[in-house]
Design a protein around this motif. Structure first.
Motif, short mmCIF file in Angstrom:
data_model
loop_
_atom_site.label_atom_id
_atom_site.label_comp_id
_atom_site.label_asym_id
_atom_site.label_seq_id
_atom_site.Cartn_x
_atom_site.Cartn_y
_atom_site.Cartn_z
N ASP A 306 0.82 -1.22 0.00
CA ASP A 306 0.00 0.00 0.00
C ASP A 306 0.85 1.27 0.00
O ASP A 306 0.33 2.38 0.15
N ASP A 313 3.32 0.84 9.39
CA ASP A 313 1.96 0.56 8.89
C ASP A 313 1.08 0.11 10.05
O ASP A 313 1.31 -0.93 10.66
N CYS A 315 -2.16 -0.50 9.76
CA CYS A 315 -3.20 -1.39 9.25
C CYS A 315 -2.57 -2.36 8.24
O CYS A 315 -2.67 -2.16 7.02
N THR A 318 -3.75 -4.65 4.23
CA THR A 318 -4.82 -3.95 3.53
C THR A 318 -5.01 -4.59 2.16
O THR A 318 -4.03 -4.92 1.48
N VAL A 324 -5.07 4.37 0.90
CA VAL A 324 -4.78 4.46 2.33
C VAL A 324 -4.22 5.84 2.67
O VAL A 324 -3.79 6.60 1.79
N CYS A 329 -3.73 3.02 6.70
CA CYS A 329 -5.09 2.55 6.94
C CYS A 329 -6.01 3.03 5.81
O CYS A 329 -5.84 4.14 5.28
N PRO A 330 -7.04 2.23 5.42
CA PRO A 330 -7.97 2.63 4.36
C PRO A 330 -8.67 3.93 4.71
O PRO A 330 -8.99 4.20 5.88
#
Length: 689
Positions: A306, A313, A315, A318, A324, A329-330
């Protein structure tokens, strides 16, 4: 002898457990010190398996090696070097064989105790050093003690007399009182010592012998100290007396089939768990840096791709292609905690409750969730309760008519007779039981009518059964099997109607389940001509329907060797006789037609057929009628009849009188020389020239 071997086994265990070596100091180069260590440790194991006997009884070749007598193995092993291991062991169990044939009827059971020694080789020279499974072969020498007995008498002291019709009776078939003989059954209690019988005049022979065990197997390490082994060992004994039959044996018990020339042997297929006492030294963990590793690459790795390295990171993992933020994170545009790629409503109002897919919840939606939570009204539980109740509701019973149950090969003519029934189904259970059943009814009266109809057609062993969850057929009981029903004909197929089937093949040996390219709905039946017949379970009224199905089997399953067969009147007939033009030459053996004598035809009224003791109310009715005759048939069924008439009209008139006396299930049967035949066949014989 066995006691001496046990003592030797224990002494070997203690001597081997202390086996080890120390590295001599004068053999080590200077400035190198090796610690003293135990090089090998003993292994104790316990195994369980199956003993299969190969000798004169059953002619040394028949039977499944995995279906026999259970045996136990207690052993101690010690590794000598990387490729050789010694094994001391004791085996306990029993050997047995039961032969039932036209030529002879023999059986024995022998309790055996074995003690021995073997060497095991594990192919270390040619296999990779680091391997999960260690194959091995073994060879040794052992002592075998056996005590052989046979089953000659039942629990009441009656000697078994094997008759030519396959039954066992309390009198010989040649006895002057043979007509009074009673059928008895084996109790499988081996009460008679074979050596004491001295059938071959060998006297008090030694009930022990030496044996050479030759084995093969594989070992797998479950942990550092626990091993799992599986293997098979053939034990070649130096004696031919384990089953008390030799190549020189003779007399009535041996019959026309003599014993074989080789010595007796037995196979043990087993698995075992063993524990070794080798102490494993813990290896010191040394933290070092490998100069060849690019640690900078690890620091900059981005596993989910991502654009945010894993180190920062928040999250991880993903989904690919999802946008992101700088933390990885999204994105969540409306901050409703549902990321944009899952959000069905990207502009939800701030602070509003949303559903799992990001949609603002209405008052009705919130109220429904609240009601489900309380569940005090039962509105939502009602549907779920109905579904649960439907799953738990007992299924309606299915009734069928069993027309035969066999543990041996079936008469070839009877096989054709079964296959002439359009809705017949043949089930096999294991290697010994074959059950023939017809029909599929949801109520007992219809099944009883079909049973009566089949009995009139000559299937005198017909009984009504129910099908259990495991597929087994269980009798509904004597009372239900003889329940009175309306005496009206059932709309069933004409027994003389022409029908076609698809035969997949006929083989001298039983075929594996996957022999026909995973094709299901296959019926297997073994006839007394030595052939296993395999047919597709379905019947067809026209050759066109059968040919179409045969073509589908060839296209969908690659079954190209199937062929169509025709049946009529309880017999298999050539396709040409069925009106089919074909260039295929059928292998049908035309047997001589049975000859019937008009004078030997008679009719009787069947008032019941019972397997167990007669119910009290039925017995009282039979006493009221008087002169009720009884005859034992197949499957321990007893047939009860009254009267003896030369014409069908006389029998029908008497049947009406019997029904008026309360025997509602009475019907007419026909016999030729006391052998049951279909009523329509009897009429055909009487009306013939």
């Amino acid at each position: 002898m066995i006691n001496k071997l046990l003592v030797l086994l224990l002494l070997s265990f203690f001597s081997l457990s202390s086996f080890g070596y120390e590295v001599r100091e004068d053999s080590i180069p200077e400035k190198k010190e090796l610690p003293k260590q135990q090089f090998y440790g003993p292994t104790i194991g316990l195994g369980v398996g199956m003993f299969k006997f190969y000798g004169d009884i059953l002619d040394a070749q028949r039977g499944n090696a995995l279906i026999s007598n259970i045996g136990y193995d207690l052993h101690v092993k010690q590794q000598i070097n990387p490729f050789l291991t010694t094994k001391f062991y004791v085996l306990f169990g029993s050997l047995s064989a039961n032969e039932r044939s036209i030529d002879r009827n023999l059986n024995f059971k022998s309790q055996i105790t074995v003690g021995g020694f073997a060497l095991m080789y594990n192919f270390h020279h040619i296999l990779p050093e680091k391997r999960v499974i260690n194959p091995f072969i073994s060879l040794g020498i052992e002592s075998v003690e056996f005590l052989s007995k046979t089953d000659l008498y039942d629990s009441y002291g009656n000697k078994y007399n094997y008759w030519s019709d396959g039954s066992i009776r309390n009198l010989p078939e040649s006895d002057v009182n043979a007509s009074d003989a009673v059928i008895i059954h084996r109790d499988y209690v081996y009460e008679t010592d074979l050596r004491e019988m001295n059938s071959d005049g060998k006297g008090k022979y030694q009930e022990r012998t030496f044996s050479i065990p030759v084995g093969i197997g594989a070992q797998m390490h479950l942990t550092k100290n626990i091993d799992f082994s599986i293997g098979a060992t053939m034990h070649y004994t130096f004696s031919d007396l384990v089953d008390n039959v030799t190549s020189n044996s003779g007399g009535e018990r041996i019959g026309s089939q003599p014993g074989n020339k080789g010595n007796d042997k037995f196979l043990m297929s087993s698995f075992s768990i063993s524990y070794n006492f080798l102490k494993h030294k813990k290896e010191d963990v040394i933290n070092t840096f490998d100069e060849d590793i690019d640690y900078l690459t690890y620091d900059n790795e981005d596993e989910d791709g991502d654009g945010v390295i894993d180190f920062i990171d928040e999250c991880p993992w993903t989904p690919e292609g999802v946008e992101v933020d700088d933390k990885g994170c999204p994105l969540d545009r409306d901050t409703d905690f549902v990321p944009n790629y899952k959000d069905d409503e990207l502009e939800s109002r701030e602070g509003m409750p949303v559903s799992p897919n990001g949609v603002e919840m209405t008052d009705e939606m919130i109220d429904e969730i609240y009601q489900r939570y309380l569940d005090s009204t039962g509105v939502f539980a009602d549907i779920e309760n109905k579904l649960i109740a439907a799953e738990k509701a007992p299924k309606n019973k299915v009734y069928r008519v069993q027309v035969g149950s066999f543990t041996e090969a079936i008469d070839a003519d009877l096989v054709d007779k079964f296959l002439s029934i359009p809705d017949v189904e043949i089930k096999t259970f294991g290697d010994s039981l074959t059950v023939i059943a017809v029909g599929n009814y949801d109520n007992l009266p219809e099944a009883l009518k079909r049973k009566m109809e089949l009995t009139k057609q000559g299937f005198d062993a017909a009984i009504v059964v129910t099908e259990e969850k495991d597929g087994k057929l269980i009798s509904v009981g004597d009372e239900a099997n003889n329940m009175a029903v309306e005496n009206q004909s059932l709309n069933s197929d004409n027994p003389n109607e022409l029908l076609f089937r698809i035969q997949l093949g006929a083989f001298s040996k039983k075929q594996p389940i996957n022999s026909f390219n995973k094709l299901t709905n296959i019926m297997e039946i073994k006839a007394d001509d030595g052939l296993y017949k395999y047919l597709y379970s379905g019947s067809y009224k026209t050759i066109e329907e059968a040919a179409s199905q045969k073509l589908d089997l060839a296209i969908d399953y690659g079954v190209n060797d199937a062929f169509i067969v025709a049946y009529k009147g309880g017999k298999r007939i050539p396709l040409t006789e069925a009106g089919v033009k074909t260039t295929h030459k059928e292998n049908i053996i035309n047997k001589a037609s049975a000859k019937y004598d008009k004078a030997a035809i008679s009719f009787k009224i069947q008032v019941g057929i019972y397997k167990n003791q007669l119910p009290t109310e039925v017995l009282s009715k039979f006493i009221e009628i008087g002169d009720v005759d009884q005859k034992m048939g197949e499957n321990d069924l007893t047939r009860y009849t009254v009267g003896n008439f030369k014409t069908l009209d006389e029998a029908e008139n008497f049947k009406k009188e019997i029904i008026e006396k309360g025997i509602g299930g009475a019907f007419v049967i026909a016999l030729h020389e006391e052998k049951l035949i279909p009523v329509n066949k009897a009429i055909e014989i009487l009306e013939g020239e």
